[in-house]
Design a protein around this motif. Sequence first.
Motif, PDB file in Angstrom:
ATOM      1  N   PRO A  90     -19.985 -14.541 -13.378  1.00  0.00           N
ATOM      2  CA  PRO A  90     -20.529 -14.561 -12.052  1.00  0.00           C
ATOM      3  C   PRO A  90     -19.567 -15.339 -11.122  1.00  0.00           C
ATOM      4  N   ALA A  91     -18.499 -16.134 -11.496  1.00  0.00           N
ATOM      5  CA  ALA A  91     -17.713 -16.590 -10.752  1.00  0.00           C
ATOM      6  C   ALA A  91     -16.686 -15.872  -9.994  1.00  0.00           C
ATOM      7  N   GLN A  92     -16.355 -14.572 -10.603  1.00  0.00           N
ATOM      8  CA  GLN A  92     -15.657 -13.567 -10.044  1.00  0.00           C
ATOM      9  C   GLN A  92     -16.778 -12.717  -9.379  1.00  0.00           C
ATOM     10  N   PHE A  93     -17.735 -12.526  -9.781  1.00  0.00           N
ATOM     11  CA  PHE A  93     -18.927 -11.650  -9.030  1.00  0.00           C
ATOM     12  C   PHE A  93     -18.912 -12.194  -7.557  1.00  0.00           C
ATOM     13  N   ALA A  94     -19.358 -13.437  -7.542  1.00  0.00           N
ATOM     14  CA  ALA A  94     -19.494 -14.298  -6.353  1.00  0.00           C
ATOM     15  C   ALA A  94     -18.604 -15.302  -5.972  1.00  0.00           C
ATOM     16  N   PRO A  95     -17.262 -15.256  -5.726  1.00  0.00           N
ATOM     17  CA  PRO A  95     -16.608 -16.172  -5.467  1.00  0.00           C
ATOM     18  C   PRO A  95     -16.731 -17.122  -4.273  1.00  0.00           C
ATOM     19  N   THR A  96     -16.337 -18.408  -4.300  1.00  0.00           N
ATOM     20  CA  THR A  96     -16.586 -19.226  -3.271  1.00  0.00           C
ATOM     21  C   THR A  96     -15.599 -18.857  -2.077  1.00  0.00           C
ATOM     22  N   HIS A  97     -16.042 -19.035  -1.025  1.00  0.00           N
ATOM     23  CA  HIS A  97     -15.136 -18.704   0.381  1.00  0.00           C
ATOM     24  C   HIS A  97     -15.319 -19.989   1.327  1.00  0.00           C
ATOM     25  N   TYR A  98     -14.161 -20.651   1.493  1.00  0.00           N
ATOM     26  CA  TYR A  98     -14.190 -21.654   2.426  1.00  0.00           C
ATOM     27  C   TYR A  98     -13.856 -21.220   4.003  1.00  0.00           C
ATOM     28  N   THR A  99     -14.639 -22.105   4.897  1.00  0.00           N
ATOM     29  CA  THR A  99     -14.277 -21.763   6.100  1.00  0.00           C
ATOM     30  C   THR A  99     -12.732 -21.763   6.429  1.00  0.00           C
ATOM     31  N   GLY A 100     -12.146 -21.103   7.366  1.00  0.00           N
ATOM     32  CA  GLY A 100     -10.479 -21.138   7.392  1.00  0.00           C
ATOM     33  C   GLY A 100     -10.017 -20.123   6.343  1.00  0.00           C
ATOM     34  N   GLU A 101     -10.439 -19.968   5.489  1.00  0.00           N
ATOM     35  CA  GLU A 101      -9.538 -18.995   4.486  1.00  0.00           C
ATOM     36  C   GLU A 101      -9.752 -17.726   5.271  1.00  0.00           C
ATOM     37  N   SER A 102      -8.783 -16.705   4.820  1.00  0.00           N
ATOM     38  CA  SER A 102      -8.655 -15.207   5.231  1.00  0.00           C
ATOM     39  C   SER A 102     -10.108 -14.807   5.279  1.00  0.00           C
ATOM     40  N   THR A 103     -10.457 -14.105   6.470  1.00  0.00           N
ATOM     41  CA  THR A 103     -11.753 -13.640   6.656  1.00  0.00           C
ATOM     42  C   THR A 103     -11.880 -12.451   5.480  1.00  0.00           C
ATOM     43  N   ILE A 104     -13.367 -12.511   5.009  1.00  0.00           N
ATOM     44  CA  ILE A 104     -13.810 -11.619   4.080  1.00  0.00           C
ATOM     45  C   ILE A 104     -13.941 -10.297   4.907  1.00  0.00           C
ATOM     46  N   LEU A 105     -13.133  -9.234   4.681  1.00  0.00           N
ATOM     47  CA  LEU A 105     -13.493  -7.670   5.265  1.00  0.00           C
ATOM     48  C   LEU A 105     -14.995  -7.483   4.896  1.00  0.00           C
ATOM     49  N   GLU A 106     -15.772  -7.210   6.124  1.00  0.00           N
ATOM     50  CA  GLU A 106     -17.035  -6.829   5.956  1.00  0.00           C
ATOM     51  C   GLU A 106     -17.347  -5.344   5.613  1.00  0.00           C
ATOM     52  N   THR A 107     -16.738  -4.853   4.586  1.00  0.00           N
ATOM     53  CA  THR A 107     -16.908  -3.427   3.893  1.00  0.00           C
ATOM     54  C   THR A 107     -17.238  -3.594   2.660  1.00  0.00           C
ATOM     55  N   GLY A 108     -18.078  -2.569   2.495  1.00  0.00           N
ATOM     56  CA  GLY A 108     -18.544  -2.359   0.899  1.00  0.00           C
ATOM     57  C   GLY A 108     -17.533  -1.866   0.229  1.00  0.00           C
ATOM     58  N   LYS A 109     -17.773  -2.119  -1.061  1.00  0.00           N
ATOM     59  CA  LYS A 109     -16.928  -1.618  -2.210  1.00  0.00           C
ATOM     60  C   LYS A 109     -17.636  -1.395  -3.506  1.00  0.00           C
ATOM     61  N   VAL A 110     -17.140  -0.845  -4.488  1.00  0.00           N
ATOM     62  CA  VAL A 110     -17.422  -0.490  -5.654  1.00  0.00           C
ATOM     63  C   VAL A 110     -16.856  -1.349  -6.679  1.00  0.00           C
ATOM     64  N   ILE A 111     -17.605  -2.415  -7.461  1.00  0.00           N
ATOM     65  CA  ILE A 111     -16.609  -3.127  -8.598  1.00  0.00           C
ATOM     66  C   ILE A 111     -17.504  -2.776  -9.825  1.00  0.00           C
ATOM     67  N   ARG A 112     -16.793  -2.994 -10.759  1.00  0.00           N
ATOM     68  CA  ARG A 112     -17.319  -2.728 -12.321  1.00  0.00           C
ATOM     69  C   ARG A 112     -17.562  -4.016 -12.930  1.00  0.00           C
ATOM     70  N   ILE A 113     -18.830  -4.247 -13.463  1.00  0.00           N
ATOM     71  CA  ILE A 113     -19.176  -5.515 -14.173  1.00  0.00           C
ATOM     72  C   ILE A 113     -18.659  -4.961 -15.607  1.00  0.00           C
ATOM     73  N   ALA A 114     -17.485  -5.573 -15.912  1.00  0.00           N
ATOM     74  CA  ALA A 114     -16.971  -5.009 -17.403  1.00  0.00           C
ATOM     75  C   ALA A 114     -17.879  -5.196 -18.545  1.00  0.00           C
ATOM     76  N   PRO A 115     -18.344  -6.372 -18.780  1.00  0.00           N
ATOM     77  CA  PRO A 115     -18.983  -6.575 -20.014  1.00  0.00           C
ATOM     78  C   PRO A 115     -20.355  -5.895 -20.079  1.00  0.00           C
ATOM     79  N   PHE A 116     -20.912  -5.068 -19.062  1.00  0.00           N
ATOM     80  CA  PHE A 116     -22.216  -4.416 -19.210  1.00  0.00           C
ATOM     81  C   PHE A 116     -21.877  -2.885 -18.614  1.00  0.00           C
ATOM     82  N   LYS A 117     -20.667  -2.864 -18.467  1.00  0.00           N
ATOM     83  CA  LYS A 117     -19.975  -1.411 -18.127  1.00  0.00           C
ATOM     84  C   LYS A 117     -20.777  -0.616 -17.064  1.00  0.00           C
TER      85      LYS A 117
END
Length: 259
Positions: free
Chosen positions: A24-51
């Motif tokens: 879950p920490a990799q799935f929803a990592p924390t993002h602090y104000t002032g860090e590089s902006t998260i690009l608001e684009t969708g992407k496909v990720i793979r949850i490896a333990p559940f394939k």
Amino acid sequence: MFLPDPPPRLHAYGETYTEEIYNPAQFAPTHYTGESTILETGKVIRIAPFKRNVFTTPHRAQPGDFAEYRWIIQNADTEVWYEKPGRSGVRHMNTVGDKDLPLLQNPRPVSLETPRVWLSPVFTTPTDDDIYDCVAGHSLEDDYTGPCHSCTDEKSEALDATPLVYYLVLSTCQASEPFIHGAHFNGKQIYKLIKCGSREAVAAEAFFAAGVNGWNIVFSCVMRMGETFEERRGNLSRVDELWQLAETEEDAEAVRAFY
């Protein structure tokens, strides 16, 4: 010895590369104000333990999005499935509330091949987020552009002492009955509400719901415990920053939400 989580891996599927995540920490990592902006684009990720591949989007919700799911946030019990009422029913519940929202007795939730996950700032904003707009005069240097550490510490301590409720709305399709091979769902959307007490808990719920069950994460928000729709019937007020939920609200009937 404590070891940090490994960085996400890239896994090849055909000619594309999909980011692999493992917890879950990799799935929803924390993002602090002032860090590089998260690009608001969708992407496909793979949850490896559940394939399982999931399609994620990080953009922030708007009032129209909250209005779309207010009916279940305001009226639903947790851990049961519902079908969204018609337009007149939604309008009535959003206006006066209705605890008699009919639940589905035989929901038959489908496990989707590639569920959608809306990883909004509800999932990524930490309680100790940096505060840049100092109004207390802590930052004395005119050319200083960094965060105010005094404000950050004060707001973080206040927020940590404030009980919060994280709302998570899940959705999927309802399977056909009887089962028909090649057409295993009838297209009807069904919904479930989850409540958690922390960002980490709601991230874990979303990780499991999408990865194991194959369900969509369609909306999320945060409210202050004791000031939710269960206790109040005033106007809904959106706060721009999570730490603002720790401040005292002058309107004793207002319902505040971060989303």
